[in-house]
Enzyme design. Structure first.
Site, PDB file in Angstrom:
ATOM      1  N   SER A  47       0.769  -1.206  -0.026  1.00  0.00           N
ATOM      2  CA  SER A  47       0.053  -0.106   0.039  1.00  0.00           C
ATOM      3  C   SER A  47       0.701   1.351  -0.128  1.00  0.00           C
ATOM      4  CB  SER A  47      -0.925  -0.106   1.164  1.00  0.00           C
ATOM      5  OG  SER A  47      -1.470   1.179   1.375  1.00  0.00           O
ATOM      6  N   TYR A  75      -2.205  -0.847  10.877  1.00  0.00           N
ATOM      7  CA  TYR A  75      -2.348  -1.417   9.589  1.00  0.00           C
ATOM      8  C   TYR A  75      -1.241  -1.083   8.510  1.00  0.00           C
ATOM      9  CZ  TYR A  75      -3.796  -1.965   4.847  1.00  0.00           C
ATOM     10  OH  TYR A  75      -3.727  -2.245   3.355  1.00  0.00           O
ATOM     11  N   LYS A 120       1.742  -3.482   6.986  1.00  0.00           N
ATOM     12  CA  LYS A 120       1.944  -3.755   5.462  1.00  0.00           C
ATOM     13  C   LYS A 120       3.611  -3.446   5.408  1.00  0.00           C
ATOM     14  CE  LYS A 120      -1.471  -5.053   3.690  1.00  0.00           C
ATOM     15  NZ  LYS A 120      -1.688  -6.095   2.739  1.00  0.00           N
ATOM     16  N   ASP A 163      -4.736  11.473   8.573  1.00  0.00           N
ATOM     17  CA  ASP A 163      -4.843  11.569   7.366  1.00  0.00           C
ATOM     18  C   ASP A 163      -3.637  12.616   6.852  1.00  0.00           C
ATOM     19  OD1 ASP A 163      -7.114  10.273   6.497  1.00  0.00           O
ATOM     20  OD2 ASP A 163      -8.496  11.882   6.116  1.00  0.00           O
TER      21      ASP A 163
HETATM   22  P1  NAD Z   1     -10.839  -7.282   1.428  1.00  0.00           P
HETATM   23  O1  NAD Z   1     -11.022  -7.303   2.687  1.00  0.00           O
HETATM   24  O2  NAD Z   1     -12.157  -7.209   0.455  1.00  0.00           O
HETATM   25  O3  NAD Z   1     -10.164  -8.688   1.094  1.00  0.00           O
HETATM   26  C1  NAD Z   1      -9.293  -9.412   1.845  1.00  0.00           C
HETATM   27  C2  NAD Z   1      -9.686 -10.664   1.687  1.00  0.00           C
HETATM   28  O4  NAD Z   1      -8.902 -11.570   2.596  1.00  0.00           O
HETATM   29  C3  NAD Z   1     -10.990 -11.100   2.249  1.00  0.00           C
HETATM   30  O5  NAD Z   1     -11.818 -11.799   1.262  1.00  0.00           O
HETATM   31  C4  NAD Z   1     -10.873 -11.754   3.536  1.00  0.00           C
HETATM   32  O6  NAD Z   1     -12.010 -12.598   3.688  1.00  0.00           O
HETATM   33  C5  NAD Z   1      -9.584 -12.686   3.214  1.00  0.00           C
HETATM   34  N1  NAD Z   1      -9.028 -12.849   4.497  1.00  0.00           N
HETATM   35  C6  NAD Z   1      -8.614 -11.930   5.571  1.00  0.00           C
HETATM   36  N2  NAD Z   1      -7.946 -12.560   6.582  1.00  0.00           N
HETATM   37  C7  NAD Z   1      -7.801 -13.687   5.858  1.00  0.00           C
HETATM   38  C8  NAD Z   1      -7.281 -15.003   6.604  1.00  0.00           C
HETATM   39  N3  NAD Z   1      -6.462 -14.833   7.740  1.00  0.00           N
HETATM   40  N4  NAD Z   1      -7.118 -15.962   5.808  1.00  0.00           N
HETATM   41  C9  NAD Z   1      -7.753 -15.947   4.580  1.00  0.00           C
HETATM   42  N5  NAD Z   1      -8.243 -14.957   4.240  1.00  0.00           N
HETATM   43  C10 NAD Z   1      -8.420 -13.802   4.689  1.00  0.00           C
HETATM   44  O7  NAD Z   1      -9.759  -6.179   0.754  1.00  0.00           O
HETATM   45  P2  NAD Z   1      -9.130  -5.690  -0.315  1.00  0.00           P
HETATM   46  O8  NAD Z   1      -9.497  -4.226  -0.634  1.00  0.00           O
HETATM   47  O9  NAD Z   1      -9.640  -6.708  -1.497  1.00  0.00           O
HETATM   48  O10 NAD Z   1      -7.603  -5.685  -0.011  1.00  0.00           O
HETATM   49  C11 NAD Z   1      -7.044  -6.700  -0.588  1.00  0.00           C
HETATM   50  C12 NAD Z   1      -5.366  -6.575  -0.020  1.00  0.00           C
HETATM   51  O11 NAD Z   1      -4.962  -5.265  -0.815  1.00  0.00           O
HETATM   52  C13 NAD Z   1      -5.314  -6.504   1.354  1.00  0.00           C
HETATM   53  O12 NAD Z   1      -3.991  -7.048   1.724  1.00  0.00           O
HETATM   54  C14 NAD Z   1      -5.335  -5.092   1.535  1.00  0.00           C
HETATM   55  O13 NAD Z   1      -4.609  -4.523   2.571  1.00  0.00           O
HETATM   56  C15 NAD Z   1      -4.310  -4.570   0.389  1.00  0.00           C
HETATM   57  N6  NAD Z   1      -4.667  -3.146   0.041  1.00  0.00           N
HETATM   58  C16 NAD Z   1      -5.951  -2.799  -0.160  1.00  0.00           C
HETATM   59  C17 NAD Z   1      -6.447  -1.232  -0.410  1.00  0.00           C
HETATM   60  C18 NAD Z   1      -7.652  -1.051  -0.595  1.00  0.00           C
HETATM   61  O14 NAD Z   1      -7.802   0.475  -0.730  1.00  0.00           O
HETATM   62  N7  NAD Z   1      -8.623  -1.673  -0.924  1.00  0.00           N
HETATM   63  C19 NAD Z   1      -5.114  -0.441  -0.520  1.00  0.00           C
HETATM   64  C20 NAD Z   1      -3.945  -1.086  -0.315  1.00  0.00           C
HETATM   65  C21 NAD Z   1      -3.703  -2.288  -0.210  1.00  0.00           C
HETATM   66  C1  WQD Z   2      -9.660   9.362   0.931  1.00  0.00           C
HETATM   67  C2  WQD Z   2      -9.940  10.920   1.086  1.00  0.00           C
HETATM   68  C3  WQD Z   2     -10.234  11.632   3.577  1.00  0.00           C
HETATM   69  C4  WQD Z   2     -13.885   9.044   3.930  1.00  0.00           C
HETATM   70  C5  WQD Z   2      -7.079   4.517   3.161  1.00  0.00           C
HETATM   71  C6  WQD Z   2      -5.883   3.703   3.903  1.00  0.00           C
HETATM   72  C7  WQD Z   2      -4.760   3.314   2.944  1.00  0.00           C
HETATM   73  C8  WQD Z   2      -5.421   2.348   1.766  1.00  0.00           C
HETATM   74  C9  WQD Z   2      -6.601   3.058   1.173  1.00  0.00           C
HETATM   75  C10 WQD Z   2      -5.345   0.164   2.338  1.00  0.00           C
HETATM   76  C11 WQD Z   2      -9.255  11.608   2.523  1.00  0.00           C
HETATM   77  C12 WQD Z   2     -11.486  11.865   2.892  1.00  0.00           C
HETATM   78  C13 WQD Z   2     -12.893   9.873   3.334  1.00  0.00           C
HETATM   79  C14 WQD Z   2     -15.247  10.040   4.276  1.00  0.00           C
HETATM   80  C15 WQD Z   2     -13.809  11.971   3.501  1.00  0.00           C
HETATM   81  N1  WQD Z   2      -6.063   1.231   2.460  1.00  0.00           N
HETATM   82  N2  WQD Z   2     -12.785  11.123   3.287  1.00  0.00           N
HETATM   83  N3  WQD Z   2     -15.035  11.271   4.364  1.00  0.00           N
HETATM   84  O1  WQD Z   2      -7.225   7.740   3.535  1.00  0.00           O
HETATM   85  O2  WQD Z   2      -6.403   7.732   1.384  1.00  0.00           O
HETATM   86  O3  WQD Z   2      -6.462   5.566   2.598  1.00  0.00           O
HETATM   87  O4  WQD Z   2      -7.534   3.607   2.187  1.00  0.00           O
HETATM   88  O5  WQD Z   2      -4.132   0.057   2.111  1.00  0.00           O
HETATM   89  O6  WQD Z   2      -3.882   2.570   3.890  1.00  0.00           O
HETATM   90  O7  WQD Z   2      -5.302   4.639   4.893  1.00  0.00           O
HETATM   91  O8  WQD Z   2      -8.464   6.554   1.773  1.00  0.00           O
HETATM   92  O9  WQD Z   2     -10.918   6.567   0.940  1.00  0.00           O
HETATM   93  O10 WQD Z   2     -10.387   6.724   3.520  1.00  0.00           O
HETATM   94  O11 WQD Z   2      -9.915   8.773   2.174  1.00  0.00           O
HETATM   95  O12 WQD Z   2     -13.627  13.333   3.538  1.00  0.00           O
HETATM   96  O13 WQD Z   2     -16.079   9.549   4.769  1.00  0.00           O
HETATM   97  O14 WQD Z   2     -11.376  11.198   1.543  1.00  0.00           O
HETATM   98  O15 WQD Z   2     -10.094  12.479   4.615  1.00  0.00           O
HETATM   99  O16 WQD Z   2      -8.674  12.893   2.051  1.00  0.00           O
HETATM  100  P1  WQD Z   2      -6.948   6.931   2.399  1.00  0.00           P
HETATM  101  P2  WQD Z   2      -9.990   7.014   2.140  1.00  0.00           P
END
Ligand code: NAD
Ligand code: WQD
Length: 347
Positions: free
Chosen positions: A123, A148, A152, A294
């Site tokens: 991330s 979190y 990562k 943030d």
């Molecule tokens: P998500 O929660 O939709 O998907 C994660 C999946 O992992 C889920 O299906 C959950 O059931 C499964 N899971 C959780 N713990 C588990 C375990 N112990 N064993 C087996 N399965 C398990 O989330 P996502 O948005 O699809 O994210 C996927 C990956 O990408 C995550 O590692 C997340 O940290 C990373 N990521 C997501 C974002 C984002 O904004 N969505 C941003 C950066 C990184």
């Molecule tokens: C985006 C913008 C908020 C919600 C987070 C995690 C990051 C990654 C992605 C997994 C910001 C604003 C948000 C709301 C708002 N996840 N906001 N009202 O914070 O960039 O990242 O998700 O890895 O680790 O920190 O994403 O979608 O939460 O926010 O005003 O109800 O929207 O302040 O500027 P963020 P976000």
């Protein structure tokens, strides 16, 4: 065959579909703690091919060993993890255990089975607070402000150490910016539990009438309109980047870091206006204090992925929002309550 951990989740389900469409066989391991089996069923429908699905935990070593013994797994995409920032502050051990220990268990099982190609979901949060934009992979990692983000960064460091210890490893650390959107069919998408933390799912629920108004966290940042700026990327573009990384890792070793973003920032107010336009709905909002932890702005320099993977994001903001809105309209309560088979699936 590709093992996809967390393949029933938001990003994982889109990756499984893309892998199937590219001709790969896929095995999904997911404990469904934040997802639904329906996502896999819909992916199978869209791909016209079955997915091998095992409900189980990525920390379960005996299960992992059994899977590597039973299936001809050649590489792994590791999405399984917990991702809610606020929850990670309240339950840090659960986050470290799942995101760090889970990754370690997976790598132990991979090494034992002689599988050394891994694509890891990292991330942009690992960059911490940095004022230099855009963020390139050369930018040093910072100090993530919550467990979190720390988990990562720790997992990244574990994987680096591993690759340094044994030249057979070939690992891609993919640093996502802000994934949004859904598959164009509207059949798979993001289905958050409870009150969404992230901007897009929250805005969508306001637009559809499930929530009264959006809280905008701060309008006094040093950005053009005072609201936070992020690099939103379509989830389908994001997973296409994973396939390119998987291919690239076939003929290289060591650890490779690639940003997956568009290189463009959009403010919260811009997002509100764009979704209003796409949906034809008014999105009520009120300005609230800044959300702790943030940062003001964050967008990627995506050029390394372009030069090394030949990948770049192709879908614009309008497409991201139109696809997200279609998913929301077709599945107003996500997978969990939406037990009825959508018309497209029934035919
Ligand atoms: P998500 O929660 O939709 O998907 C994660 C999946 O992992 C889920 O299906 C959950 O059931 C499964 N899971 C959780 N713990 C588990 C375990 N112990 N064993 C087996 N399965 C398990 O989330 P996502 O948005 O699809 O994210 C996927 C990956 O990408 C995550 O590692 C997340 O940290 C990373 N990521 C997501 C974002 C984002 O904004 N969505 C941003 C950066 C990184
Ligand atoms: C985006 C913008 C908020 C919600 C987070 C995690 C990051 C990654 C992605 C997994 C910001 C604003 C948000 C709301 C708002 N996840 N906001 N009202 O914070 O960039 O990242 O998700 O890895 O680790 O920190 O994403 O979608 O939460 O926010 O005003 O109800 O929207 O302040 O500027 P963020 P976000």
């Amino acid at each position: 065959m590709i093992l996809v951990t967390g393949g029933a989740g938001y990003i994982g389900s889109h990756a499984v579909l893309e892998l199937l469409l590219a001709g790969h066989d896929v095995l999904v391991l997911d404990n469904l703690c934040n997802s639904s089996r329906q996502a896999i069923e819909r992916v199978e429908y869209l791909a016209g091919r079955p997915v091998n699905f095992v409900k189980g935990d990525v920390r379960n070593r005996p299960l992992l060993n059994a899977l590597f013994a039973a299936y001809p797994i050649g590489a792994v995409m590791h999405f399984a993890g917990l991702k809610a920032v606020g929850e990670s502050v309240r339950e840090p051990l659960r986050y470290y255990e799942t995101n760090v220990s889970g990754s370690i268990a997976l790598c132990q099982a991979m090494a034992e089975a002689g599988v050394f190609r891994l694509v890891f979901s990292s991330s942009a949060t690992v960059y911490g607070e940095t004022s230099v934009m855009p963020i390139s992979e050369q930018c040093p990692t910072g100090v993530p402000t919550n467990p979190y983000g720390q988990s990562k960064l720790m997992a990244e460091n574990v994987l680096r150490g591993l690759a340094n210890s044994d030249p057979r490893w070939s690992i891609g650390l993919l640093r996502y910016f802000n994934p949004i959107g859904a598959h164009e069919s509207g059949l798979i998408g993001e289905d958050p539990n409870g009150i969404p933390n992230n901007l897009l799912p929250y805005m969508l629920q306001v637009a559809i009438g499930r929530r009264k108004e959006l809280n905008i966290f701060g309008n006094d940042y040093a950005t053009p309109d005072g609201t936070g700026v992020r690099d939103y990327i379509h989830v389908v573009d994001l997973v296409k980047g994973h396939l390119r990384a998987l291919e690239r890792l076939e003929d290289t070793t060591g650890v490779h870091v690639w940003n997956l973003g568009t290189g463009q920032g959009h403010s919260v107010l811009e997002m509100v206006r764009a979704l209003e336009e796409v949906s034809g709905r008014t999105i009520r909002y009120s300005i609230k204090p800044r959300r702790p932890g943030d940062i003001a702005q964050c967008w990627s320099d995506p050029r390394k992925a372009w030069s090394e993977l030949g990948w770049r994001a192709e879908r614009d903001l309008r497409t991201m929002l139109a696809d997200a809105w279609r998913w929301q309209l077709q599945n107003p309560r996500g997978y969990t309550v939406e037990k009825k088979v959508p018309a497209a699936l029934a035919s």
